[in-house]
Design a protein around this motif. Structure first.
Motif, PDB file in Angstrom:
ATOM      1  N   ASN A  83       0.822  -1.212   0.000  1.00  0.00           N
ATOM      2  CA  ASN A  83       0.000   0.000   0.000  1.00  0.00           C
ATOM      3  C   ASN A  83       0.853   1.256   0.000  1.00  0.00           C
ATOM      4  OD1 ASN A  83      -2.962  -0.595   0.045  1.00  0.00           O
ATOM      5  ND2 ASN A  83      -2.255  -1.981   1.645  1.00  0.00           N
ATOM      6  N   LEU A  84       1.986   1.242   0.693  1.00  0.00           N
ATOM      7  CA  LEU A  84       2.902   2.376   0.654  1.00  0.00           C
ATOM      8  C   LEU A  84       3.493   2.546  -0.747  1.00  0.00           C
ATOM      9  CD1 LEU A  84       4.370   4.602   2.232  1.00  0.00           C
ATOM     10  CD2 LEU A  84       6.142   2.919   2.730  1.00  0.00           C
ATOM     11  N   ILE A 137       0.914   4.142  -2.953  1.00  0.00           N
ATOM     12  CA  ILE A 137       0.815   5.585  -2.718  1.00  0.00           C
ATOM     13  C   ILE A 137       1.971   6.315  -3.388  1.00  0.00           C
ATOM     14  CG2 ILE A 137       0.959   7.353  -0.915  1.00  0.00           C
ATOM     15  CD1 ILE A 137      -0.655   5.403   0.864  1.00  0.00           C
ATOM     16  N   LEU A 138       3.166   5.754  -3.303  1.00  0.00           N
ATOM     17  CA  LEU A 138       4.321   6.383  -3.953  1.00  0.00           C
ATOM     18  C   LEU A 138       4.171   6.403  -5.476  1.00  0.00           C
ATOM     19  CD1 LEU A 138       7.252   4.960  -1.791  1.00  0.00           C
ATOM     20  CD2 LEU A 138       6.301   7.284  -1.774  1.00  0.00           C
ATOM     21  N   LEU A 183       1.279   6.538  -7.028  1.00  0.00           N
ATOM     22  CA  LEU A 183       0.277   7.564  -7.310  1.00  0.00           C
ATOM     23  C   LEU A 183       0.885   8.960  -7.242  1.00  0.00           C
ATOM     24  CD1 LEU A 183      -2.963   6.404  -5.455  1.00  0.00           C
ATOM     25  CD2 LEU A 183      -2.559   6.513  -7.904  1.00  0.00           C
ATOM     26  N   LEU A 184       1.718   9.207  -6.233  1.00  0.00           N
ATOM     27  CA  LEU A 184       2.347  10.526  -6.088  1.00  0.00           C
ATOM     28  C   LEU A 184       3.320  10.811  -7.228  1.00  0.00           C
ATOM     29  CD1 LEU A 184       2.982  10.641  -2.243  1.00  0.00           C
ATOM     30  CD2 LEU A 184       1.234  11.853  -3.546  1.00  0.00           C
ATOM     31  N   THR A 194      -6.226  -3.558  -5.561  1.00  0.00           N
ATOM     32  CA  THR A 194      -5.693  -2.517  -4.686  1.00  0.00           C
ATOM     33  C   THR A 194      -6.719  -2.121  -3.622  1.00  0.00           C
ATOM     34  OG1 THR A 194      -6.345  -0.808  -6.272  1.00  0.00           O
ATOM     35  CG2 THR A 194      -4.092  -1.611  -6.392  1.00  0.00           C
ATOM     36  N   PHE A 202      -6.159  -2.599   0.407  1.00  0.00           N
ATOM     37  CA  PHE A 202      -6.308  -1.466   1.316  1.00  0.00           C
ATOM     38  C   PHE A 202      -7.353  -1.759   2.390  1.00  0.00           C
ATOM     39  CE2 PHE A 202      -8.314   2.547   2.569  1.00  0.00           C
ATOM     40  CZ  PHE A 202      -7.202   3.173   3.123  1.00  0.00           C
TER      41      PHE A 202
END
Length: 95
Positions: free
Chosen positions: A59-60, A63-64, A66-67, A79, A83
């Protein structure tokens, strides 16, 4: 990106074992669970030990990605499931 896809699927399998552990914990008496043998040992190892760590990492990583606005080729349901299970794991282990 192939690494993220692999680890997402592996986290899914571990999360299934986590759910199995929760169900066994709720519905099966401990003496009967010991009779399950290898299946119980695998479910505990993958579900209660490996799943939270791997799920948090996946999940981290998501997020990375996505960023960083990278293209994510993993299915959205996968996903979302990972989550959701992470939220359940946080609630379970903090209680």
């Amino acid at each position: 990106m192939a690494g993220f896809s692999f680890f997402s699927r592996f986290a899914f399998i571990c999360n299934i074992f986590f759910l199995i552990c929760l169900l066994v914990n709720l519905f099966v008496v401990v003496e009967q669970a010991e009779k399950l043998g290898f299946l119980a040992d695998t479910a505990i190892a993958m579900g209660m030990v490996l799943s939270p760590v791997l799920n948090m990492g996946v999940n981290l990583w998501f997020i990375l990605l996505l960023l960083g606005k990278k293209q994510i080729t993993v299915a959205k349901w996968l996903t979302a499931f990972n989550f959701l299970i992470l939220v359940i794991q946080i609630i379970y282990f903090l209680n």
